[in-house]
Design an enzyme around this catalytic site. Structure first.
Site, short mmCIF file in Angstrom:
data_model
loop_
_atom_site.label_atom_id
_atom_site.label_comp_id
_atom_site.label_asym_id
_atom_site.label_seq_id
_atom_site.Cartn_x
_atom_site.Cartn_y
_atom_site.Cartn_z
N LYS A 1 0.84 -1.20 0.00
CA LYS A 1 0.00 0.00 0.00
C LYS A 1 0.88 1.26 0.00
CE LYS A 1 -3.39 2.23 2.90
NZ LYS A 1 -4.13 2.20 4.15
N GLU B 1 10.56 -4.86 4.29
CA GLU B 1 10.58 -6.26 3.85
C GLU B 1 10.26 -6.35 2.35
OE1 GLU B 1 9.03 -5.09 6.51
OE2 GLU B 1 9.20 -6.48 8.20
N GLY C 1 -4.69 -1.86 5.39
CA GLY C 1 -3.88 -2.98 4.88
C GLY C 1 -4.52 -4.34 5.18
N ARG C 2 -4.96 -4.52 6.41
CA ARG C 2 -5.50 -5.84 6.79
C ARG C 2 -6.92 -6.07 6.28
NH1 ARG C 2 -4.13 -2.59 10.85
NH2 ARG C 2 -5.73 -1.71 12.22
N GLU D 1 -3.98 -6.83 15.11
CA GLU D 1 -3.50 -5.50 14.71
C GLU D 1 -4.64 -4.48 14.83
OE1 GLU D 1 -0.09 -4.66 11.65
OE2 GLU D 1 -1.95 -4.51 10.55
N HIS E 1 -4.62 -33.79 17.73
CA HIS E 1 -3.49 -34.64 18.15
C HIS E 1 -2.33 -33.79 18.65
CE1 HIS E 1 -5.42 -38.29 16.63
NE2 HIS E 1 -5.97 -37.44 15.76
N LYS F 1 9.98 -0.91 14.03
CA LYS F 1 10.53 -0.57 12.71
C LYS F 1 11.63 0.48 12.86
CE LYS F 1 6.18 -1.08 10.07
NZ LYS F 1 5.15 -0.34 9.32
#
Ligand SMILES: O=P(O)(O)OC[C@H]1O[C@](O)(CO)[C@@H](O)[C@@H]1O
Length: 544
Positions: free
Chosen positions: A206, A212, A270-271, A356, A387, A507
């Protein structure tokens, strides 16, 4: 920001909790044969059974009262109307506009945003078809056989989750991959078997400033241009990179033709962005028609949320059950347990959506919140989790509320698999709710000293979400259900669910540490003694 009426509603719930004491689900179900169908609701193709929660009708009434006095309806309407409800960033919150029909009118600052949404969807569809048909060629004239999405957080988790969820309707002659981590091993493994001549990178960011994503995008560029087929020729970039962003200037600076940029807007968080152009790689995988069907499912749940009375409104009920478990009963986590291998990344996706959005320590006015916010979300698909961690859920001393998700029909009907899978889902919710008493265990025989070990107390709260099948529309509805659940909880807590200031400090500190790791000279370190020692130790061992 929290008004007196809301505080009174919380106080009424606290009193009710104290008066109710320990709830026994065996008793509640025995006394009330209609409970299993009454404490359930349906919408947008999803059925929600919340009857195995530790609640009675009065609990639901008081929770609905809380939602009402906390102003959830007004805030919901403000969101749908494009008001700037993300107050700390001064932004509208309009992911619902991403799935609105073509003729809808939704205004931000006096401008109808729906035509732009559909223009981008059309541009995505045309591009996806060109890639899928082989018309879009790489620099050396070969068709694309691999699409690699480079993004992180909301620019990765949504399309990555949905590409797995909808793999059954995806093309399999074009592979979809996702690189997100700044760990170079992620890039190396993801591209290990790919041919640069047949690979297309979708750089999804965005902001187009994320460390990253830009690091991976530059590595991808080097990987491509260092291929002997391209001989370092910069013009190859245009045929092998497209971008999804709000930031045309940075996209151009990277060397991607802005004609090959797919736009999104600052009113898409963003999310909440995978139904936007952030879903481009997904659209290439599943095709524009399936993508639009998915948007239809999102929209159906949006409409359900917008128009259904709260007592039958799925996101509201799911949110209120979460408030009861978290704030009133003190259970800090929720396990989300899809009985669908295709939903193997769904819980990871929800972690960003829930944590977030609602991991906030101050209210909309900046005052400390009075109650815990957010939910710690975790889980794995069934039956694998059975399990692994279910033992603690059945007999541990901590209560883990859980959402079970299942489908009536599988994508692949292989022998008895699906009935076995669903039998396990139903059995788990039954066992968690009703357990097995010492008398029942003893009646089964076996050594007396084992009885206490084999008792399961029950009264472990669960909800079950059932749908007919995991198709694109159902996935859209399911994601929108959780989006709006998060919204309702944020509204009740009086927080801004649409900012994420908490991720900034890390950051910033990382940016300060990068040169300390990379500098050839021993840097002067002024962190705490732990961080200093760790950095020194790393430098001493990092090798070339
Ligand atoms: O799409 P971008 O701008 O690269 O951001 C990626 C992610 O980083 C965050 O801003 C913070 O982690 C997320 O909210 C977002 O989804």
């Amino acid at each position: 920001m929290i008004g007196a009426a809301t505080e009174a509603a919380w106080a009424a719930l606290e009193r009710h909790r104290d008066e109710l004491g320990e709830v026994d689900l065996r008793e509640l179900f025995a006394q009330d044969p209609g409970r299993g169908e009454r404490l359930a609701a349906e919408g947008a193709g999803l059925y929600l059974d919340y009857s195995k929660q530790l609640i009675v009708d009065e609990t639901v009434r008081l929770l609905l009262e809380l939602a009402e006095v906390a102003g959830v309806a007004a805030r919901r309407d403000a969101m749908f109307a494009g008001e700037k409800i993300n107050v700390t960033e001064g932004r509208a919150v309009l992911h619902t506009a991403l799935r609105a029909p073509r003729d809808a009118v939704i205004e931000v600052d006096g401008e109808n945003v729906v035509p732009a949404v559909h223009a981008v969807l059309d541009k995505m569809a045309a591009f996806a078809e060109r890639v899928r048909s082989g018309e879009w060629k790489g620099h050396t004239g070969k068709p694309i056989r691999a699409v690699v999405n480079i993004g992180i957080g909301g620019s990765d988790l949504g399309p990555a989750m949905a590409t797995i969820a909808l793999a059954d309707v995806a093309r399999h002659d074009i592979v979809s991959r996702f690189v997100s981590n700044v760990d170079g091993d992620d890039f190396a493994e993801t591209t290990r078997d790919l041919d640069p001549e047949e690979t297309l990178f979708v750089v999804a960011s965005k902001t187009f400033t994320t460390l990253e994503t830009l690091t991976n995008a530059h590595t991808a560029r080097d990987w491509l241009l260092s291929s002997p087929a391209f001989g370092g020729e910069e013009s190859a970039v245009a045929k092998h990179f497209v971008a999804v962003s709000t930031n045309a200037a940075e996209v151009a600076r990277f060397g991607i033709d802005v004609d090959n940029m797919f736009e999104l807007w600052d009113w898409v968080g963003g999310r909440y962005s995978y139904p936007s152009a952030i879903g481009l790689s997904l659209m290439v995988a599943i095709g524009p028609e399936a993508f639009r069907a998915m948007l239809g499912g999102f929209h159906a749940m949006d409409e359900h949320f917008r128009t259904t009375p709260f007592e039958r409104n799925l996101p509201v009920l799911l949110a209120l059950v979460g408030i009861w478990n978290g704030n009133l009963l003190g259970h800090e986590t929720v396990a989300v347990l899809p009985y669908a291998q295709y939903l193997s990344r769904f819980t990871a996706y929800l972690q960003q959506l829930e944590m977030e959005s609602n991991g906030k320590h101050v209210d909309l006015d900046g005052n400390p919140v009075r109650r815990d916010t957010g939910t710690i979300v975790w889980g794995e698909p069934g039956t694998n989790g059975q399990h692994a961690f279910y033992q603690l859920m059945h007999q541990g001393t901590r209560i883990v509320p859980a959402d079970f998700i299942g489908f009536a029909r599988p994508a692949h009907r292989l022998g008895r698999h699906h009935d076995l899978l669903m039998a396990n889902l139903f059995a788990q919710t039954e066992a968690l709710a009703f357990g097995r008493t010492a008398e029942e265990v003893a009646a089964e025989g076996g050594p007396a000293e084992q009885v206490p070990h084999r008792v399961t107390e029950g009264n472990r709260p669960t909800s079950t979400i059932l749908a007919d099948r995991l198709d694109p529309a159902t996935l859209g509805a399911l994601v929108a259900l959780y989006e709006h659940k998060v919204f309702v909880q944020g509204a009740i807590w009086g927080i801004d669910s649409f900012d994420q200031w908490g991720v900034e400090l890390g950051k910033k500190l990382a940016n300060a540490i990068i040169p300390e790791l990379e500098s050839p000279e021993e840097p002067e370190l002024s962190h705490d003694s732990s961080t200093n020692a760790l950095i020194r130790r790393y430098r001493a061992r990092r090798g070339g």
